[in-house]
Design a protein around this motif. Sequence first.
Motif, short mmCIF file in Angstrom:
data_model
loop_
_atom_site.label_atom_id
_atom_site.label_comp_id
_atom_site.label_asym_id
_atom_site.label_seq_id
_atom_site.Cartn_x
_atom_site.Cartn_y
_atom_site.Cartn_z
N CYS A 202 0.85 -1.19 0.00
CA CYS A 202 0.00 0.00 0.00
C CYS A 202 0.89 1.24 0.00
N CYS A 203 0.50 2.26 -0.76
CA CYS A 203 1.31 3.48 -0.79
C CYS A 203 1.21 4.19 0.55
N PRO A 204 2.26 4.89 0.96
CA PRO A 204 2.24 5.61 2.24
C PRO A 204 1.16 6.68 2.24
N SER A 205 0.45 6.79 3.37
CA SER A 205 -0.60 7.81 3.48
C SER A 205 -0.12 9.05 4.21
N GLN A 206 1.08 9.01 4.77
CA GLN A 206 1.64 10.16 5.46
C GLN A 206 2.80 10.72 4.64
N VAL A 207 2.51 11.64 3.75
CA VAL A 207 3.52 12.16 2.84
C VAL A 207 3.15 13.57 2.41
N ASP A 208 4.15 14.40 2.31
CA ASP A 208 3.99 15.76 1.79
C ASP A 208 4.82 15.88 0.52
N GLY A 209 4.40 16.74 -0.39
CA GLY A 209 5.21 16.95 -1.59
C GLY A 209 4.55 17.90 -2.56
#
Length: 381
Positions: A202-209
Amino acid sequence: MQDIYIHGGAMTPFGRHTGVLAPELAQQAILQALDDAGLRPADIQAIYCANVLGGMILGQLIVRDLGFGGIPVYNVENACASGATGVHLARHALLAGQYDTVLVFGIEQLTALGGGTIPMQRNDHKTDLYAKAGMVLPAVYAMRGTRFLHERGASRADLAEVAVKNRHNGSLNPFAQQRTATTVEEVLASRMIADPLTLLQCCPSQVDGAAALVVGTKRPARHRPVKVLASVVVSGLREQADDDILDAEITARAARQAYEQAGLGPEDVDVVELHDAFTIAELLYYEALGLAPHGEAVGLLKSGATRLGGRVPVNPSGGLLAKGHPLGATGVAQMVEILWHLQERAGARQVANARVGLTQCTGGGIAGVDHAASSVHLLGV
Protein backbone atom coordinates in the motif's frame (compact mmCIF):
# COMPACT_ATOMS: atom_id res chain seq x y z
CA MET A 1 -2.47 20.93 -34.20
CA GLN A 2 -0.31 23.35 -32.22
CA ASP A 3 2.65 21.68 -30.50
CA ILE A 4 2.61 21.89 -26.71
CA TYR A 5 6.00 21.74 -24.98
CA ILE A 6 7.17 21.22 -21.43
CA HIS A 7 9.73 23.96 -20.79
CA GLY A 8 10.85 22.82 -17.34
CA GLY A 9 9.88 20.73 -14.35
CA ALA A 10 10.75 20.21 -10.72
CA MET A 11 9.55 18.48 -7.60
CA THR A 12 10.39 18.44 -3.93
CA PRO A 13 11.43 15.24 -2.22
CA PHE A 14 8.31 13.39 -1.10
CA GLY A 15 8.10 12.59 2.61
CA ARG A 16 7.54 14.27 5.95
CA HIS A 17 8.42 17.95 5.81
CA THR A 18 8.14 18.78 9.49
CA GLY A 19 7.80 22.49 10.18
CA VAL A 20 7.31 23.38 6.50
CA LEU A 21 3.94 24.79 5.51
CA ALA A 22 2.21 23.69 2.31
CA PRO A 23 2.69 27.08 0.58
CA GLU A 24 6.42 26.97 1.27
CA LEU A 25 6.67 23.45 -0.15
CA ALA A 26 4.82 24.45 -3.31
CA GLN A 27 6.93 27.58 -3.72
CA GLN A 28 10.08 25.45 -3.73
CA ALA A 29 8.81 23.38 -6.66
CA ILE A 30 7.50 26.45 -8.52
CA LEU A 31 10.74 28.40 -8.31
CA GLN A 32 12.82 25.36 -9.25
CA ALA A 33 10.60 24.67 -12.29
CA LEU A 34 10.90 28.28 -13.44
CA ASP A 35 14.66 28.09 -13.03
CA ASP A 36 14.73 24.80 -14.95
CA ALA A 37 12.82 26.48 -17.79
CA GLY A 38 15.01 29.59 -17.70
CA LEU A 39 11.95 31.77 -17.13
CA ARG A 40 10.74 34.38 -14.64
CA PRO A 41 7.33 34.85 -13.00
CA ALA A 42 6.71 37.69 -15.46
CA ASP A 43 6.86 35.18 -18.34
CA ILE A 44 3.91 33.16 -16.96
CA GLN A 45 0.40 34.09 -18.14
CA ALA A 46 -1.75 31.72 -16.05
CA ILE A 47 -1.37 29.32 -13.14
CA TYR A 48 -3.10 26.00 -12.42
CA CYS A 49 -2.90 24.77 -8.81
CA ALA A 50 -3.86 21.14 -8.17
CA ASN A 51 -4.79 20.18 -4.62
CA VAL A 52 -7.32 17.93 -2.90
CA LEU A 53 -7.48 18.67 0.81
CA GLY A 54 -5.81 22.07 1.28
CA GLY A 55 -8.87 24.30 1.30
CA MET A 56 -10.13 27.26 -0.72
CA ILE A 57 -8.01 29.55 -2.94
CA LEU A 58 -4.82 27.68 -2.09
CA GLY A 59 -3.25 28.61 -5.41
CA GLN A 60 -3.62 32.34 -4.80
CA LEU A 61 -2.22 31.95 -1.28
CA ILE A 62 0.83 30.09 -2.59
CA VAL A 63 1.75 32.49 -5.41
CA ARG A 64 0.78 35.73 -3.66
CA ASP A 65 4.35 36.70 -2.78
CA LEU A 66 6.16 35.31 -5.85
CA GLY A 67 5.69 38.25 -8.20
CA PHE A 68 3.26 36.80 -10.74
CA GLY A 69 1.40 40.08 -11.02
CA GLY A 70 -2.27 39.21 -10.64
CA ILE A 71 -2.54 36.71 -13.52
CA PRO A 72 -5.37 34.12 -13.50
CA VAL A 73 -5.02 31.33 -10.92
CA TYR A 74 -7.19 28.25 -11.40
CA ASN A 75 -7.63 25.87 -8.48
CA VAL A 76 -8.19 22.28 -9.64
CA GLU A 77 -9.56 19.39 -7.56
CA ASN A 78 -10.20 16.01 -9.15
CA ALA A 79 -9.11 13.62 -6.38
CA CYS A 80 -5.86 11.78 -7.17
CA ALA A 81 -6.12 12.90 -10.80
CA SER A 82 -6.00 16.59 -9.82
CA GLY A 83 -2.46 17.26 -11.03
CA ALA A 84 -2.98 15.51 -14.34
CA THR A 85 -6.28 17.36 -14.77
CA GLY A 86 -4.45 20.65 -14.21
CA VAL A 87 -2.09 19.83 -17.09
CA HIS A 88 -5.06 18.79 -19.23
CA LEU A 89 -6.86 22.09 -18.65
CA ALA A 90 -3.68 24.08 -19.24
CA ARG A 91 -3.18 22.31 -22.57
CA HIS A 92 -6.72 23.23 -23.62
CA ALA A 93 -6.05 26.93 -22.94
CA LEU A 94 -2.74 26.79 -24.83
CA LEU A 95 -4.35 25.08 -27.83
CA ALA A 96 -7.08 27.72 -27.83
CA GLY A 97 -4.43 30.44 -28.03
CA GLN A 98 -5.53 32.00 -24.75
CA TYR A 99 -1.98 31.81 -23.36
CA ASP A 100 1.43 30.76 -24.64
CA THR A 101 3.22 29.98 -21.35
CA VAL A 102 1.59 28.67 -18.16
CA LEU A 103 2.56 27.10 -14.86
CA VAL A 104 0.95 23.95 -13.47
CA PHE A 105 1.75 22.73 -9.97
CA GLY A 106 0.39 20.22 -7.49
CA ILE A 107 0.72 20.25 -3.73
CA GLU A 108 -0.48 18.11 -0.84
CA GLN A 109 0.45 17.99 2.83
CA LEU A 110 -1.09 14.76 4.09
CA THR A 111 0.88 14.75 7.36
CA ALA A 112 -1.34 17.64 8.45
CA LEU A 113 -4.34 15.26 8.52
CA GLY A 114 -3.02 13.27 11.46
CA GLY A 115 -2.80 9.79 9.94
CA GLY A 116 -5.18 7.01 8.96
CA THR A 117 -6.66 6.11 5.58
CA ILE A 118 -7.82 8.87 3.30
CA PRO A 119 -11.63 8.97 3.18
CA MET A 120 -13.24 8.26 -0.18
CA GLN A 121 -15.89 10.95 0.26
CA ARG A 122 -15.34 13.45 3.05
CA ASN A 123 -18.66 15.28 2.75
CA ASP A 124 -21.12 12.82 1.24
CA HIS A 125 -21.95 10.29 3.97
CA LYS A 126 -25.68 10.55 3.33
CA THR A 127 -25.84 10.02 -0.43
CA ASP A 128 -22.83 7.85 -1.35
CA LEU A 129 -23.14 4.18 -0.46
CA TYR A 130 -19.38 3.67 -0.08
CA ALA A 131 -19.02 6.64 2.23
CA LYS A 132 -22.09 5.63 4.26
CA ALA A 133 -20.68 2.13 4.74
CA GLY A 134 -17.30 3.48 5.82
CA MET A 135 -15.54 1.99 2.79
CA VAL A 136 -11.86 2.86 2.39
CA LEU A 137 -9.62 2.39 -0.65
CA PRO A 138 -7.48 -0.42 0.83
CA ALA A 139 -10.65 -2.47 1.17
CA VAL A 140 -11.73 -1.74 -2.41
CA TYR A 141 -8.37 -2.83 -3.80
CA ALA A 142 -8.22 -5.82 -1.47
CA MET A 143 -11.43 -7.09 -3.05
CA ARG A 144 -9.85 -6.67 -6.47
CA GLY A 145 -6.74 -8.45 -5.26
CA THR A 146 -8.72 -11.38 -3.90
CA ARG A 147 -10.65 -11.72 -7.13
CA PHE A 148 -7.42 -11.48 -9.14
CA LEU A 149 -5.82 -14.33 -7.17
CA HIS A 150 -8.93 -16.45 -7.70
CA GLU A 151 -9.50 -15.80 -11.41
CA ARG A 152 -5.94 -15.50 -12.73
CA GLY A 153 -4.32 -18.32 -10.81
CA ALA A 154 -1.89 -15.80 -9.37
CA SER A 155 -0.15 -16.03 -6.01
CA ARG A 156 0.34 -13.58 -3.17
CA ALA A 157 4.01 -13.56 -4.11
CA ASP A 158 3.05 -12.23 -7.55
CA LEU A 159 1.43 -9.19 -5.90
CA ALA A 160 4.46 -8.76 -3.67
CA GLU A 161 6.79 -8.73 -6.68
CA VAL A 162 5.29 -5.39 -7.73
CA ALA A 163 6.33 -3.86 -4.41
CA VAL A 164 9.80 -5.39 -4.70
CA LYS A 165 10.30 -3.89 -8.16
CA ASN A 166 9.06 -0.45 -7.23
CA ARG A 167 10.88 -0.28 -3.89
CA HIS A 168 14.10 -1.14 -5.74
CA ASN A 169 13.44 1.74 -8.11
CA GLY A 170 12.66 4.02 -5.19
CA SER A 171 16.02 3.18 -3.62
CA LEU A 172 17.62 4.86 -6.65
CA ASN A 173 15.43 7.98 -6.49
CA PRO A 174 16.50 10.85 -4.20
CA PHE A 175 12.94 12.25 -4.39
CA ALA A 176 11.25 9.07 -3.10
CA GLN A 177 9.87 8.76 0.42
CA GLN A 178 10.77 5.07 0.72
CA ARG A 179 14.38 4.46 -0.34
CA THR A 180 14.90 0.94 1.02
CA ALA A 181 14.81 -2.12 -1.23
CA THR A 182 12.82 -5.11 0.00
CA THR A 183 12.19 -8.80 -0.73
CA VAL A 184 9.08 -10.81 -1.45
CA GLU A 185 9.37 -12.42 1.97
CA GLU A 186 9.56 -9.04 3.71
CA VAL A 187 6.58 -7.71 1.76
CA LEU A 188 4.42 -10.72 2.64
CA ALA A 189 5.53 -10.63 6.29
CA SER A 190 4.65 -6.95 6.74
CA ARG A 191 1.50 -6.08 8.68
CA MET A 192 -1.78 -7.05 7.03
CA ILE A 193 -3.85 -4.01 6.03
CA ALA A 194 -6.70 -5.57 4.02
CA ASP A 195 -6.25 -9.19 3.00
CA PRO A 196 -4.37 -9.93 0.73
CA LEU A 197 -2.68 -6.50 0.82
CA THR A 198 0.05 -6.07 3.42
CA LEU A 199 1.58 -2.78 4.53
CA LEU A 200 4.35 -2.78 1.91
CA GLN A 201 1.73 -3.29 -0.80
CA CYS A 202 0.00 0.00 0.00
CA CYS A 203 1.31 3.48 -0.79
CA PRO A 204 2.24 5.61 2.24
CA SER A 205 -0.60 7.81 3.48
CA GLN A 206 1.64 10.16 5.46
CA VAL A 207 3.52 12.16 2.84
CA ASP A 208 3.99 15.76 1.79
CA GLY A 209 5.21 16.95 -1.59
CA ALA A 210 4.91 19.34 -4.48
CA ALA A 211 5.72 19.25 -8.20
CA ALA A 212 5.58 21.86 -10.94
CA LEU A 213 5.74 22.13 -14.74
CA VAL A 214 6.07 25.07 -17.10
CA VAL A 215 4.09 24.33 -20.27
CA GLY A 216 3.86 26.41 -23.42
CA THR A 217 3.54 26.70 -27.17
CA LYS A 218 7.03 28.06 -27.85
CA ARG A 219 9.86 25.63 -28.56
CA PRO A 220 12.11 25.55 -25.47
CA ALA A 221 15.76 26.42 -25.92
CA ARG A 222 17.29 25.19 -22.68
CA HIS A 223 16.62 21.41 -22.75
CA ARG A 224 15.79 18.72 -25.30
CA PRO A 225 12.23 19.63 -26.41
CA VAL A 226 9.54 17.38 -24.96
CA LYS A 227 6.01 17.58 -26.34
CA VAL A 228 2.67 16.70 -24.78
CA LEU A 229 1.54 14.26 -27.48
CA ALA A 230 -1.80 13.40 -25.89
CA SER A 231 -3.84 14.49 -22.90
CA VAL A 232 -7.05 12.72 -21.88
CA VAL A 233 -9.28 12.96 -18.82
CA VAL A 234 -12.46 10.87 -18.55
CA SER A 235 -15.05 10.14 -15.88
CA GLY A 236 -16.38 6.79 -14.76
CA LEU A 237 -19.42 5.14 -16.29
CA ARG A 238 -22.33 3.90 -14.23
CA GLU A 239 -21.58 0.24 -13.44
CA GLN A 240 -23.98 -2.60 -14.10
CA ALA A 241 -24.57 -5.49 -11.71
CA ASP A 242 -22.38 -7.87 -13.68
CA ASP A 243 -19.37 -5.57 -14.20
CA ASP A 244 -15.95 -7.16 -13.72
CA ILE A 245 -14.03 -5.50 -10.86
CA LEU A 246 -10.78 -6.52 -12.58
CA ASP A 247 -11.69 -4.56 -15.71
CA ALA A 248 -10.24 -1.06 -15.22
CA GLU A 249 -12.65 0.24 -17.86
CA ILE A 250 -12.13 3.93 -17.17
CA THR A 251 -8.36 3.67 -17.60
CA ALA A 252 -8.63 1.46 -20.68
CA ARG A 253 -10.98 4.03 -22.24
CA ALA A 254 -8.65 6.93 -21.43
CA ALA A 255 -5.69 5.00 -22.84
CA ARG A 256 -7.48 4.21 -26.10
CA GLN A 257 -8.31 7.88 -26.56
CA ALA A 258 -4.74 8.96 -25.75
CA TYR A 259 -3.18 6.50 -28.20
CA GLU A 260 -5.59 7.64 -30.92
CA GLN A 261 -4.89 11.31 -30.17
CA ALA A 262 -1.13 10.78 -30.43
CA GLY A 263 -1.25 8.36 -33.35
CA LEU A 264 0.65 5.82 -31.28
CA GLY A 265 0.06 2.42 -29.68
CA PRO A 266 1.22 0.67 -26.51
CA GLU A 267 4.13 -0.82 -28.45
CA ASP A 268 5.53 2.70 -28.95
CA VAL A 269 5.81 3.48 -25.23
CA ASP A 270 9.29 3.30 -23.71
CA VAL A 271 8.62 4.22 -20.08
CA VAL A 272 5.50 4.41 -17.88
CA GLU A 273 4.57 6.09 -14.61
CA LEU A 274 1.24 4.65 -13.43
CA HIS A 275 -1.01 4.88 -10.40
CA ASP A 276 0.21 1.97 -8.23
CA ALA A 277 -1.52 3.04 -5.02
CA PHE A 278 -1.68 -0.72 -4.29
CA THR A 279 0.25 -3.57 -5.86
CA ILE A 280 -2.85 -5.06 -7.49
CA ALA A 281 -3.49 -1.73 -9.26
CA GLU A 282 -0.25 -1.93 -11.25
CA LEU A 283 -1.13 -5.39 -12.55
CA LEU A 284 -4.62 -4.29 -13.58
CA TYR A 285 -3.26 -1.23 -15.34
CA TYR A 286 -0.75 -3.28 -17.35
CA GLU A 287 -3.77 -4.73 -19.13
CA ALA A 288 -5.86 -1.55 -19.23
CA LEU A 289 -3.00 0.38 -20.86
CA GLY A 290 -2.43 -2.36 -23.41
CA LEU A 291 1.03 -3.26 -22.12
CA ALA A 292 -0.17 -6.86 -21.63
CA PRO A 293 -3.06 -8.81 -23.16
CA HIS A 294 -6.02 -9.68 -20.96
CA GLY A 295 -4.95 -12.18 -18.32
CA GLU A 296 -1.21 -11.74 -19.00
CA ALA A 297 -0.27 -9.07 -16.44
CA VAL A 298 1.61 -11.46 -14.16
CA GLY A 299 3.44 -12.91 -17.14
CA LEU A 300 4.56 -9.41 -18.16
CA LEU A 301 5.84 -8.72 -14.65
CA LYS A 302 7.67 -12.05 -14.36
CA SER A 303 9.29 -11.59 -17.77
CA GLY A 304 11.21 -8.59 -16.42
CA ALA A 305 9.80 -6.33 -19.15
CA THR A 306 8.60 -3.72 -16.64
CA ARG A 307 11.81 -3.60 -14.61
CA LEU A 308 14.59 -1.11 -15.18
CA GLY A 309 16.47 -2.42 -18.20
CA GLY A 310 13.35 -4.18 -19.50
CA ARG A 311 11.35 -3.48 -22.63
CA VAL A 312 9.00 -0.97 -20.99
CA PRO A 313 10.05 0.00 -17.44
CA VAL A 314 7.06 0.87 -15.26
CA ASN A 315 7.38 3.26 -12.32
CA PRO A 316 11.14 3.88 -12.49
CA SER A 317 10.56 6.59 -9.86
CA GLY A 318 9.41 3.93 -7.40
CA GLY A 319 5.79 4.76 -8.13
CA LEU A 320 3.32 5.66 -5.44
CA LEU A 321 4.41 2.59 -3.46
CA ALA A 322 7.91 3.97 -2.88
CA LYS A 323 7.92 7.60 -4.00
CA GLY A 324 4.72 8.37 -2.07
CA HIS A 325 1.34 9.80 -3.03
CA PRO A 326 0.69 13.43 -2.03
CA LEU A 327 -2.61 13.52 -3.87
CA GLY A 328 -2.59 16.83 -5.72
CA ALA A 329 1.09 16.56 -6.62
CA THR A 330 1.12 13.01 -7.99
CA GLY A 331 -0.08 13.61 -11.56
CA VAL A 332 2.38 16.48 -12.06
CA ALA A 333 5.23 14.54 -10.44
CA GLN A 334 4.64 11.61 -12.80
CA MET A 335 5.16 13.96 -15.75
CA VAL A 336 8.27 15.50 -14.19
CA GLU A 337 9.71 11.98 -13.91
CA ILE A 338 8.92 11.18 -17.54
CA LEU A 339 10.33 14.57 -18.60
CA TRP A 340 13.64 13.71 -16.92
CA HIS A 341 13.82 10.32 -18.62
CA LEU A 342 13.11 11.78 -22.06
CA GLN A 343 15.81 14.39 -21.47
CA GLU A 344 18.24 11.82 -20.00
CA ARG A 345 18.29 13.57 -16.60
CA ALA A 346 16.98 10.71 -14.41
CA GLY A 347 20.30 9.65 -12.90
CA ALA A 348 20.75 6.08 -11.64
CA ARG A 349 17.22 5.08 -12.69
CA GLN A 350 17.52 6.42 -16.26
CA VAL A 351 15.63 4.44 -18.90
CA ALA A 352 17.94 4.17 -21.89
CA ASN A 353 16.88 5.67 -25.23
CA ALA A 354 13.43 6.69 -24.00
CA ARG A 355 11.51 8.68 -26.61
CA VAL A 356 7.85 8.21 -25.58
CA GLY A 357 6.56 8.14 -22.03
CA LEU A 358 3.09 7.54 -20.60
CA THR A 359 1.55 8.70 -17.34
CA GLN A 360 -1.70 7.36 -15.90
CA CYS A 361 -3.55 8.55 -12.81
CA THR A 362 -6.98 7.63 -11.52
CA GLY A 363 -8.87 9.45 -8.82
CA GLY A 364 -11.84 9.22 -6.54
CA GLY A 365 -14.03 6.44 -5.25
CA ILE A 366 -17.77 6.69 -5.76
CA ALA A 367 -20.26 3.88 -5.35
CA GLY A 368 -21.45 2.67 -8.73
CA VAL A 369 -18.49 3.69 -10.92
CA ASP A 370 -15.03 2.25 -11.56
CA HIS A 371 -13.35 5.52 -10.50
CA ALA A 372 -14.49 9.13 -10.55
CA ALA A 373 -11.75 10.21 -12.98
CA SER A 374 -8.84 8.81 -14.95
CA SER A 375 -6.17 10.60 -16.94
CA VAL A 376 -3.60 9.39 -19.45
CA HIS A 377 -0.87 11.57 -20.93
CA LEU A 378 1.72 10.74 -23.59
CA LEU A 379 4.94 12.76 -23.72
CA GLY A 380 7.53 12.44 -26.47
CA VAL A 381 10.66 13.83 -28.08
